[in-house]
Design an enzyme around this catalytic site. Sequence first.
Site, PDB file in Angstrom:
ATOM      1  N   SER A  88      17.823  35.166  20.081  1.00 27.37           N
ATOM      2  CA  SER A  88      16.785  36.159  19.767  1.00 27.37           C
ATOM      3  C   SER A  88      17.435  37.405  19.171  1.00 27.37           C
ATOM      4  O   SER A  88      16.909  38.015  18.241  1.00 27.37           O
ATOM      5  CB  SER A  88      16.021  36.549  21.031  1.00 27.37           C
ATOM      6  OG  SER A  88      15.429  35.419  21.611  1.00 27.37           O
ATOM      7  N   HIS A 109      14.571  28.031  22.247  1.00 28.99           N
ATOM      8  CA  HIS A 109      13.784  28.090  23.490  1.00 28.99           C
ATOM      9  C   HIS A 109      12.759  26.952  23.522  1.00 28.99           C
ATOM     10  O   HIS A 109      12.589  26.288  24.542  1.00 28.99           O
ATOM     11  CB  HIS A 109      13.001  29.403  23.591  1.00 28.99           C
ATOM     12  CG  HIS A 109      13.837  30.638  23.785  1.00 28.99           C
ATOM     13  ND1 HIS A 109      13.676  31.753  23.020  1.00 28.99           N
ATOM     14  CD2 HIS A 109      14.821  30.934  24.675  1.00 28.99           C
ATOM     15  CE1 HIS A 109      14.523  32.698  23.424  1.00 28.99           C
ATOM     16  NE2 HIS A 109      15.233  32.230  24.429  1.00 28.99           N
ATOM     17  N   LYS A 116      16.271  46.417  29.967  1.00 28.97           N
ATOM     18  CA  LYS A 116      16.548  45.843  28.648  1.00 28.97           C
ATOM     19  C   LYS A 116      15.530  46.370  27.648  1.00 28.97           C
ATOM     20  O   LYS A 116      14.323  46.209  27.855  1.00 28.97           O
ATOM     21  CB  LYS A 116      16.422  44.314  28.711  1.00 28.97           C
ATOM     22  CG  LYS A 116      17.747  43.597  28.810  1.00 28.97           C
ATOM     23  CD  LYS A 116      17.563  42.116  28.493  1.00 28.97           C
ATOM     24  CE  LYS A 116      18.771  41.304  28.871  1.00 28.97           C
ATOM     25  NZ  LYS A 116      18.543  39.855  28.740  1.00 28.97           N
ATOM     26  N   ARG A 156      24.143  27.287  25.399  1.00 21.88           N
ATOM     27  CA  ARG A 156      24.668  27.179  24.038  1.00 21.88           C
ATOM     28  C   ARG A 156      26.182  27.269  24.096  1.00 21.88           C
ATOM     29  O   ARG A 156      26.719  28.165  24.743  1.00 21.88           O
ATOM     30  CB  ARG A 156      24.181  28.345  23.175  1.00 21.88           C
ATOM     31  CG  ARG A 156      22.760  28.243  22.758  1.00 21.88           C
ATOM     32  CD  ARG A 156      22.239  29.595  22.352  1.00 21.88           C
ATOM     33  NE  ARG A 156      22.224  30.495  23.505  1.00 21.88           N
ATOM     34  CZ  ARG A 156      21.731  31.727  23.487  1.00 21.88           C
ATOM     35  NH1 ARG A 156      21.255  32.221  22.367  1.00 21.88           N
ATOM     36  NH2 ARG A 156      21.731  32.483  24.562  1.00 21.88           N
TER      37      ARG A 156
END
Length: 159
Positions: A130, A17, A41, A92
Amino acid sequence: MKVAIYPGSFDPITNGHLDIITRSSKIVDRLIIAVSKNNKKKTLFEINERVEMIKEVIKNENISNVEVDTFEGLLMAYANKKKANIVIRGLRAVSDFEYEFQMTGMNYKLNPKIETIFLMSLDKYQLISSKLIKEINALKGDVSQFVPKIVENKLIKKN
Ligand code: ADP
């Protein structure tokens, strides 16, 4: 003026990040890191903890045009409120593509005035997520090469 939003959960902020933040801060006038309050979430860190960690991390970088905020609800509505014209996302490998492709398409339909710009993750950050960092940490693994020191300390305290 180019005002950009970099939205995400940042649960927690990683070196991946941070790389996207420093690189995108150079191509826009103002960058707003927007931490999502999405209640659906389940996060390891509370929204305030996530914001504080980001503030601490960017304080150590030489970037003055970056600020941190929170948002809930539609990203496009938030972007309008902030008078932003750009959304920044990191990409990614191929794993992010499908989801990002759909999101960007829908966002564009909702508000074609806002462009989404993707920055490719550098290869050394490609594998950092993460989610995996939280898993490694919960299993008492060493995450020091993936996250800033402040974040590593906070993660260890969660165990
Ligand atoms: P979200 O819940 O929106 O996926 P994340 O915090 O996981 O939020 O990610 C926010 C943004 O940062 C996304 O665009 C994601 O693809 C990007 N990102 C996450 N990890 C990396 C990384 N290692 N390198 C580059 N971009 C990344």
